[in-house]
Enzyme design. Structure first.
Site, PDB file in Angstrom:
ATOM      1  N   ARG A  41       0.828  -1.216   0.000  1.00 56.73           N
ATOM      2  CA  ARG A  41       0.000   0.000   0.000  1.00 56.73           C
ATOM      3  C   ARG A  41       0.861   1.265   0.000  1.00 56.73           C
ATOM      4  O   ARG A  41       0.520   2.250  -0.665  1.00 56.73           O
ATOM      5  CB  ARG A  41      -0.961  -0.032   1.180  1.00 56.73           C
ATOM      6  N   ASP A 151     -15.673   9.529   6.720  1.00 56.16           N
ATOM      7  CA  ASP A 151     -14.559   8.584   6.605  1.00 56.16           C
ATOM      8  C   ASP A 151     -13.254   9.361   6.723  1.00 56.16           C
ATOM      9  O   ASP A 151     -13.221  10.586   6.555  1.00 56.16           O
ATOM     10  CB  ASP A 151     -14.608   7.828   5.266  1.00 56.16           C
TER      11      ASP A 151
HETATM   12  C1  LIG Z   1     -13.974  -1.827   5.653  1.00 54.16           C
HETATM   13  S1  LIG Z   1     -14.538  -0.177   5.512  1.00 54.16           S
HETATM   14  C2  LIG Z   1     -16.208  -0.326   6.135  1.00 54.16           C
HETATM   15  C3  LIG Z   1     -17.213   0.320   5.233  1.00 54.16           C
HETATM   16  C4  LIG Z   1     -18.665   0.131   5.656  1.00 54.16           C
HETATM   17  N1  LIG Z   1     -18.896   0.648   6.970  1.00 54.16           N
HETATM   18  C5  LIG Z   1     -19.086  -1.314   5.556  1.00 54.16           C
HETATM   19  O1  LIG Z   1     -19.227  -1.982   6.572  1.00 54.16           O
HETATM   20  O2  LIG Z   1     -19.265  -1.800   4.437  1.00 54.16           O
HETATM   21  C6  LIG Z   1     -13.715   0.634   6.888  1.00 54.16           C
HETATM   22  C7  LIG Z   1     -13.646   2.147   6.733  1.00 54.16           C
HETATM   23  O3  LIG Z   1     -13.234   2.737   7.966  1.00 54.16           O
HETATM   24  C8  LIG Z   1     -12.442   3.873   7.673  1.00 54.16           C
HETATM   25  N2  LIG Z   1     -11.615   4.244   8.844  1.00 54.16           N
HETATM   26  C9  LIG Z   1     -10.559   3.569   9.371  1.00 54.16           C
HETATM   27  N3  LIG Z   1     -10.030   4.259  10.389  1.00 54.16           N
HETATM   28  C10 LIG Z   1     -10.769   5.389  10.535  1.00 54.16           C
HETATM   29  C11 LIG Z   1     -10.719   6.503  11.423  1.00 54.16           C
HETATM   30  N4  LIG Z   1      -9.796   6.601  12.383  1.00 54.16           N
HETATM   31  N5  LIG Z   1     -11.644   7.476  11.281  1.00 54.16           N
HETATM   32  C12 LIG Z   1     -12.582   7.386  10.309  1.00 54.16           C
HETATM   33  N6  LIG Z   1     -12.695   6.369   9.437  1.00 54.16           N
HETATM   34  C13 LIG Z   1     -11.792   5.369   9.552  1.00 54.16           C
HETATM   35  C14 LIG Z   1     -11.623   3.419   6.468  1.00 54.16           C
HETATM   36  O4  LIG Z   1     -11.103   4.498   5.726  1.00 54.16           O
HETATM   37  C15 LIG Z   1     -12.622   2.567   5.688  1.00 54.16           C
HETATM   38  O5  LIG Z   1     -13.223   3.279   4.644  1.00 54.16           O
END
Ligand SMILES: C[S@@+](CC[C@H](N)C(=O)[O-])C[C@H]1O[C@@H](n2cnc3c(N)ncnc32)[C@H](O)[C@@H]1O
Length: 283
Positions: A41, A151
């Site tokens: 990444r 996000d």
């Molecule tokens: C696997 S996706 C989940 C998407 C959706 N909620 C679902 O369940 O399909 C996880 C998301 O969490 C976000 N994320 C991770 N750490 C974060 C943080 N500290 N603050 C905000 N978003 C975060 C990532 O960028 C990513 O887009």
């Protein structure tokens, strides 16, 4: 497929420095087993910045007078953004068949519904919620309905705002809803654009769950498949924040592989139509 120039392997020492930085900035906790993943990444940033080694990239960040933008870009490439419409569809059954009628009754005087999709990735989750709201419009006629979608990764927020989807992302959308809430350009039959009536219910914004204030007075929080990336300390902070942001009549949805066990006693677990849902205790 993009071909990246030869860059040396990420060493364990470099891994440790990046993992610490990422953890401090986002709460995302990377175990040593993620070395190859992190290396793959990070390569994207090295390539974009024409840098030859991971150490050079680390030093580059440290020397920036304002690190904010590059840290954002770093977290953007590191975060896992897997998502799709109607993911864990039974949770949306619980939402429509139980939570919506319950809130429509409890808030009938106020007529205001506020939903937060925390860690919304590329928009499939908040747009699915918006479709469920539109399908329940008989309950919410002349209500103010807001879906706040946040996000930490700017690139997925940009994608979400465009609202154009294809393939696996839309596979689980029932055909009648696909027809009703998406437009399909005959010149690009594989692409489905979310209609404006869905789009206008959702507001996307950047929000780091550990650095920025949370929206409040919420009826429903969806934070699914996000907590798994954090360690217990951060999971506890997150859930305490959700408790403070939810109204006493509120609901919290987390991912199917996630639990509040040993993280928070502030919520009761309820099973609604085979779906785990959490409700705040003693507010
Ligand atoms: C696997 S996706 C989940 C998407 C959706 N909620 C679902 O369940 O399909 C996880 C998301 O969490 C976000 N994320 C991770 N750490 C974060 C943080 N500290 N603050 C905000 N978003 C975060 C990532 O960028 C990513 O887009």
């Amino acid at each position: 497929m993009i071909d990246f120039p030869e860059i040396k392997r990420l060493t364990e020492e470099e891994f440790a420095r990046f993992a610490k930085l990422i953890y401090e900035e986002s709460g995302i906790y990377l175990k040593e087993t993620k070395l190859t993943l992190l290396s793959n990444r990070l390569r994207k940033r090295l390539y974009a910045l024409h840098l030859d080694s991971f150490s050079e990239y680390y030093d580059y960040i440290q020397k920036l007078p304002d690190k904010k933008k590059e840290i954002e870009a770093l977290i953007d490439v590191v975060s896992t953004n897997e998502t799709y419409f109607f993911r864990n569809e039974r949770q949306f059954d619980a939402l429509m068949k139980h939570c919506f009628p319950d809130l429509a009754e409890k808030k009938k005087n106020e007529r205001r519904l506020r939903i937060w999709s925390a860690g919304c990735s590329s928009g499939e989750e908040p747009y699915t919620i918006a479709i469920c709201v539109l399908e329940s419009m008989n309950l919410f006629k002349e209500w103010s309905v807001e879906i706040i979608a946040t996000d930490i990764a700017p690139s997925v927020l940009e994608f979400a705002q465009k609202g154009i989807y294809s393939g696996r992302r839309i596979e689980k959308v029932p055909p009648d809803l696909l027809k009703k809430y998406f437009t399909n350009d005959p010149n690009h039959p594989e692409l489905y654009a979310i209609k404006d009536e869905v789009k206008k219910l959702v507001t996307f914004k950047y929000l780091n769950l550990f650095k920025n204030p949370y929206p409040n007075q919420l009826d429903i929080i969806f934070c699914r498949n996000v907590m798994i990336y954090f360690d217990k300390e951060h999971q506890k902070k997150l859930i305490a924040g959700f408790y403070a942001s939810l109204l006493k009549t509120g609901y919290l949805f987390i991912g199917h592989s996630e639990t509040l066990h040993a993280i928070s006693d502030d919520f009761s677990y309820v099973k609604i139509l085979d779906s785990p849902v959490y409700v705040p205790k003693g507010k």
